[in-house]
Design a protein around this motif. Structure first.
Motif, PDB file in Angstrom:
ATOM      1  N   HIS A  75     -12.123   4.276  -6.248  1.00  0.00           N
ATOM      2  CA  HIS A  75     -10.761   4.389  -5.712  1.00  0.00           C
ATOM      3  C   HIS A  75     -10.770   5.133  -4.371  1.00  0.00           C
ATOM      4  N   HIS A  82      -8.618   0.926   2.919  1.00  0.00           N
ATOM      5  CA  HIS A  82      -7.297   0.332   3.047  1.00  0.00           C
ATOM      6  C   HIS A  82      -6.402   1.076   4.030  1.00  0.00           C
ATOM      7  N   ASP A 111     -11.706  -5.308  -8.418  1.00  0.00           N
ATOM      8  CA  ASP A 111     -11.064  -4.019  -8.160  1.00  0.00           C
ATOM      9  C   ASP A 111     -10.295  -4.034  -6.850  1.00  0.00           C
ATOM     10  N   ASP A 114      -7.030  -6.057  -7.227  1.00  0.00           N
ATOM     11  CA  ASP A 114      -6.057  -5.248  -7.966  1.00  0.00           C
ATOM     12  C   ASP A 114      -5.491  -4.125  -7.103  1.00  0.00           C
ATOM     13  N   PHE A 115      -6.339  -3.489  -6.318  1.00  0.00           N
ATOM     14  CA  PHE A 115      -5.911  -2.384  -5.455  1.00  0.00           C
ATOM     15  C   PHE A 115      -4.879  -2.858  -4.431  1.00  0.00           C
ATOM     16  N   ALA A 117      -3.018  -5.563  -4.635  1.00  0.00           N
ATOM     17  CA  ALA A 117      -1.828  -6.048  -5.338  1.00  0.00           C
ATOM     18  C   ALA A 117      -0.893  -4.909  -5.728  1.00  0.00           C
ATOM     19  N   GLN A 118      -1.413  -3.719  -5.885  1.00  0.00           N
ATOM     20  CA  GLN A 118      -0.588  -2.579  -6.267  1.00  0.00           C
ATOM     21  C   GLN A 118       0.084  -1.894  -5.086  1.00  0.00           C
ATOM     22  N   ARG A 119      -0.209  -2.296  -3.878  1.00  0.00           N
ATOM     23  CA  ARG A 119       0.375  -1.682  -2.684  1.00  0.00           C
ATOM     24  C   ARG A 119       1.638  -2.437  -2.290  1.00  0.00           C
ATOM     25  N   PRO A 120       2.814  -1.812  -2.346  1.00  0.00           N
ATOM     26  CA  PRO A 120       4.064  -2.513  -2.020  1.00  0.00           C
ATOM     27  C   PRO A 120       4.134  -2.995  -0.569  1.00  0.00           C
ATOM     28  N   GLN A 123       2.432  -6.279  -0.184  1.00  0.00           N
ATOM     29  CA  GLN A 123       3.137  -7.391  -0.802  1.00  0.00           C
ATOM     30  C   GLN A 123       4.364  -7.806  -0.001  1.00  0.00           C
TER      31      GLN A 123
END
Length: 137
Positions: A75, A82, A111, A114-115, A117-120, A123
């Protein structure tokens, strides 16, 4: 980085700052991961190809540093890849290419997807790379 503060006699303070590099932190945790321990055993037996323990004691596959799946180290790498000043929120494909230059861990691509995809922000900001199909009105 570790900081220690100690009160000495006569009301004085003694401060000690100890900096530990990220690579040293990885090296210290590599063999806490069960999968990397199995790979290490294969290297020591001479069975593993393309896997070495370098002169610093770091396990590497094809030159990539093996990252253990302990203490949220993956992470930390993903957050830096990122959000660093030079990457500016890349998509999953670009983000996969950058850490892949230096690191390896099992299920790395999964991973990363998924990482992201979890960031607004990732998206919400989407750029359409296709031309419109007909003339705009």
């Amino acid at each position: 980085m570790t900081t220690r503060l100690k009160v000495i006699e006569k009301g004085g303070f003694l401060a000690c700052v100890e900096a530990i590099s990220f690579l040293d932190k990885l090296k210290g945790k590599q063999f806490d991961d069960e999968k990397l321990s199995q790979i290490q055993d294969m290297v020591l037996r001479g069975v593993a190809k393309e896997v070495v323990i370098d002169e610093e004691g770091v396990l590497r596959i094809k030159g990539w540093v093996c990252v253990p799946r302990v203490d949220d180290l993956t992470h930390t790498i993903l957050a830096e890849a990122h959000s660093s000043r030079y990457s500016i929120h890349p998509g999953a494909t670009k983000m996969y290419r950058d850490p892949r230059k230096h690191y390896w861990w099992s299920r790395m691509k999964h991973d990363i997807v998924d990482f992201v995809a979890q960031r607004p922000n990732c998206q919400q900001v989407k750029y359409e790379h296709q031309r419109p199909r007909r003339t705009l009105q």
